[in-house]
Design a protein around this motif. Structure first.
Motif, PDB file in Angstrom:
ATOM      1  N   LYS A  35       0.833  -1.208   0.000  1.00  7.25           N
ATOM      2  CA  LYS A  35       0.000   0.000   0.000  1.00  7.25           C
ATOM      3  C   LYS A  35       0.864   1.253   0.000  1.00  7.25           C
ATOM      4  CE  LYS A  35      -2.600  -1.616   3.433  1.00  7.25           C
ATOM      5  NZ  LYS A  35      -3.620  -1.683   4.497  1.00  7.25           N
ATOM      6  N   ALA A  36       1.940   1.259   0.785  1.00  4.48           N
ATOM      7  CA  ALA A  36       2.839   2.418   0.822  1.00  4.48           C
ATOM      8  C   ALA A  36       3.466   2.649  -0.548  1.00  4.48           C
ATOM      9  CB  ALA A  36       3.920   2.214   1.883  1.00  4.48           C
ATOM     10  N   HIS A  37       3.835   1.566  -1.217  1.00  4.80           N
ATOM     11  CA  HIS A  37       4.384   1.677  -2.572  1.00  4.80           C
ATOM     12  C   HIS A  37       3.361   2.325  -3.508  1.00  4.80           C
ATOM     13  CE1 HIS A  37       6.420   0.559  -6.304  1.00  4.80           C
ATOM     14  NE2 HIS A  37       5.253   0.101  -6.723  1.00  4.80           N
ATOM     15  N   MET A  38       2.116   1.865  -3.408  1.00  5.16           N
ATOM     16  CA  MET A  38       1.061   2.395  -4.276  1.00  5.16           C
ATOM     17  C   MET A  38       0.809   3.873  -3.983  1.00  5.16           C
ATOM     18  SD  MET A  38      -1.497  -0.892  -4.314  1.00  5.16           S
ATOM     19  CE  MET A  38      -2.617  -0.267  -5.588  1.00  5.16           C
ATOM     20  N   VAL A  39       0.763   4.230  -2.707  1.00  4.29           N
ATOM     21  CA  VAL A  39       0.537   5.632  -2.329  1.00  4.29           C
ATOM     22  C   VAL A  39       1.681   6.507  -2.831  1.00  4.29           C
ATOM     23  CG1 VAL A  39       0.435   7.210  -0.350  1.00  4.29           C
ATOM     24  CG2 VAL A  39      -0.946   5.124  -0.349  1.00  4.29           C
ATOM     25  N   SER A  40       2.911   6.011  -2.695  1.00  2.40           N
ATOM     26  CA  SER A  40       4.062   6.811  -3.128  1.00  2.40           C
ATOM     27  C   SER A  40       4.040   7.062  -4.630  1.00  2.40           C
ATOM     28  CB  SER A  40       5.379   6.129  -2.733  1.00  2.40           C
ATOM     29  OG  SER A  40       5.625   4.997  -3.544  1.00  2.40           O
ATOM     30  N   ARG A  41       3.386   6.198  -5.376  1.00  2.56           N
ATOM     31  CA  ARG A  41       3.284   6.356  -6.830  1.00  2.56           C
ATOM     32  C   ARG A  41       1.917   6.876  -7.261  1.00  2.56           C
ATOM     33  NH1 ARG A  41       7.489   3.887  -6.064  1.00  2.56           N
ATOM     34  NH2 ARG A  41       9.073   3.044  -7.378  1.00  2.56           N
ATOM     35  N   ASN A  42       1.105   7.238  -6.270  1.00  2.68           N
ATOM     36  CA  ASN A  42      -0.241   7.751  -6.529  1.00  2.68           C
ATOM     37  C   ASN A  42      -1.025   6.796  -7.440  1.00  2.68           C
ATOM     38  OD1 ASN A  42      -2.280   9.596  -6.102  1.00  2.68           O
ATOM     39  ND2 ASN A  42      -1.762  10.807  -7.914  1.00  2.68           N
ATOM     40  N   ALA A  43      -0.916   5.495  -7.143  1.00  3.55           N
ATOM     41  CA  ALA A  43      -1.570   4.471  -7.957  1.00  3.55           C
ATOM     42  C   ALA A  43      -2.650   3.771  -7.142  1.00  3.55           C
ATOM     43  CB  ALA A  43      -0.540   3.451  -8.422  1.00  3.55           C
ATOM     44  N   SER A  44      -3.845   3.700  -7.686  1.00  2.00           N
ATOM     45  CA  SER A  44      -4.912   2.976  -7.004  1.00  2.00           C
ATOM     46  C   SER A  44      -5.000   1.530  -7.496  1.00  2.00           C
ATOM     47  CB  SER A  44      -6.257   3.674  -7.201  1.00  2.00           C
ATOM     48  OG  SER A  44      -6.597   3.724  -8.568  1.00  2.00           O
ATOM     49  N   ARG A  45      -4.310   1.251  -8.621  1.00  2.00           N
ATOM     50  CA  ARG A  45      -4.309  -0.105  -9.172  1.00  2.00           C
ATOM     51  C   ARG A  45      -2.907  -0.460  -9.657  1.00  2.00           C
ATOM     52  NH1 ARG A  45      -9.484  -0.785  -8.960  1.00  2.00           N
ATOM     53  NH2 ARG A  45     -11.047   0.527  -9.873  1.00  2.00           N
ATOM     54  N   LEU A  46      -2.586  -1.747  -9.486  1.00  4.06           N
ATOM     55  CA  LEU A  46      -1.314  -2.267  -9.985  1.00  4.06           C
ATOM     56  C   LEU A  46      -1.571  -3.588 -10.695  1.00  4.06           C
ATOM     57  CD1 LEU A  46       1.266  -2.028  -7.026  1.00  4.06           C
ATOM     58  CD2 LEU A  46       1.217  -0.638  -9.090  1.00  4.06           C
ATOM     59  N   LEU A  47      -0.811  -3.842 -11.727  1.00  4.93           N
ATOM     60  CA  LEU A  47      -0.810  -5.140 -12.390  1.00  4.93           C
ATOM     61  C   LEU A  47       0.633  -5.616 -12.351  1.00  4.93           C
ATOM     62  CD1 LEU A  47      -2.258  -7.342 -13.981  1.00  4.93           C
ATOM     63  CD2 LEU A  47      -1.854  -6.010 -16.058  1.00  4.93           C
ATOM     64  N   VAL A  48       0.873  -6.655 -11.565  1.00  3.00           N
ATOM     65  CA  VAL A  48       2.226  -7.183 -11.390  1.00  3.00           C
ATOM     66  C   VAL A  48       2.161  -8.674 -11.679  1.00  3.00           C
ATOM     67  CG1 VAL A  48       4.164  -7.472  -9.811  1.00  3.00           C
ATOM     68  CG2 VAL A  48       2.684  -5.474  -9.583  1.00  3.00           C
ATOM     69  N   GLY A  49       2.658  -9.059 -12.854  1.00  2.72           N
ATOM     70  CA  GLY A  49       2.562 -10.461 -13.248  1.00  2.72           C
ATOM     71  C   GLY A  49       1.102 -10.877 -13.305  1.00  2.72           C
ATOM     72  N   GLU A  50       0.781 -11.947 -12.616  1.00  2.00           N
ATOM     73  CA  GLU A  50      -0.604 -12.433 -12.596  1.00  2.00           C
ATOM     74  C   GLU A  50      -1.453 -11.771 -11.512  1.00  2.00           C
ATOM     75  OE1 GLU A  50       1.742 -15.345  -9.999  1.00  2.00           O
ATOM     76  OE2 GLU A  50       2.125 -14.061 -11.713  1.00  2.00           O
ATOM     77  N   TYR A  51      -0.867 -10.831 -10.761  1.00  2.00           N
ATOM     78  CA  TYR A  51      -1.582 -10.192  -9.654  1.00  2.00           C
ATOM     79  C   TYR A  51      -2.163  -8.842 -10.061  1.00  2.00           C
ATOM     80  CZ  TYR A  51       0.843 -13.668  -6.872  1.00  2.00           C
ATOM     81  OH  TYR A  51       1.314 -14.848  -6.372  1.00  2.00           O
ATOM     82  N   LYS A  52      -3.427  -8.651  -9.726  1.00  2.00           N
ATOM     83  CA  LYS A  52      -4.080  -7.361  -9.883  1.00  2.00           C
ATOM     84  C   LYS A  52      -4.359  -6.845  -8.476  1.00  2.00           C
ATOM     85  CE  LYS A  52      -6.527  -8.686 -14.078  1.00  2.00           C
ATOM     86  NZ  LYS A  52      -7.846  -8.913 -14.685  1.00  2.00           N
ATOM     87  N   VAL A  53      -3.852  -5.656  -8.187  1.00  2.00           N
ATOM     88  CA  VAL A  53      -3.986  -5.081  -6.858  1.00  2.00           C
ATOM     89  C   VAL A  53      -4.716  -3.759  -6.972  1.00  2.00           C
ATOM     90  CG1 VAL A  53      -2.737  -4.327  -4.800  1.00  2.00           C
ATOM     91  CG2 VAL A  53      -1.737  -6.077  -6.282  1.00  2.00           C
TER      92      VAL A  53
END
Length: 96
Positions: A35-53
């Protein structure tokens, strides 16, 4: 069931509860780091390999029963219901 068998089960329960606490703490720590990584990048969604966050904020509406009871005690009593519940607790055993 004898006391030795019950004692062994209670000991195993204690061990598993300790492991559970450690796992929950690690799980929350890892989630917090993502979550901290996402906040630092101002991202509400991530796609990392087979994972959707996704990490989003939303608004909830909840009934404040404590406040309602404090401000409307008589009306609260009219709608109050009694329920039966069970509680299982273990104390004692080895201290860490």
């Amino acid at each position: 069931m004898g006391q030795q068998e019950i004692r062994a089960m209670l000991s195993r329960i204690s061990e598993l509860e300790s492991e559970k606490t450690a796992i929950v703490n690690e799980l929350e720590s890892l989630k917090d780091r993502v979550k901290a990584h996402m906040v630092s990048r101002n991202a509400s969604r991530l796609l990392v390999g087979e994972y959707k966050v996704s990490y989003t904020t939303y608004t909830m509406h909840r009934f404040d029963s404590r406040r309602f009871k404090a401000e409307n005690a008589e009306l609260y009593k009219q709608y109050e219901t009694e329920t039966e519940a069970s509680r299982f607790t273990i104390s004692g055993g080895k201290s860490e």
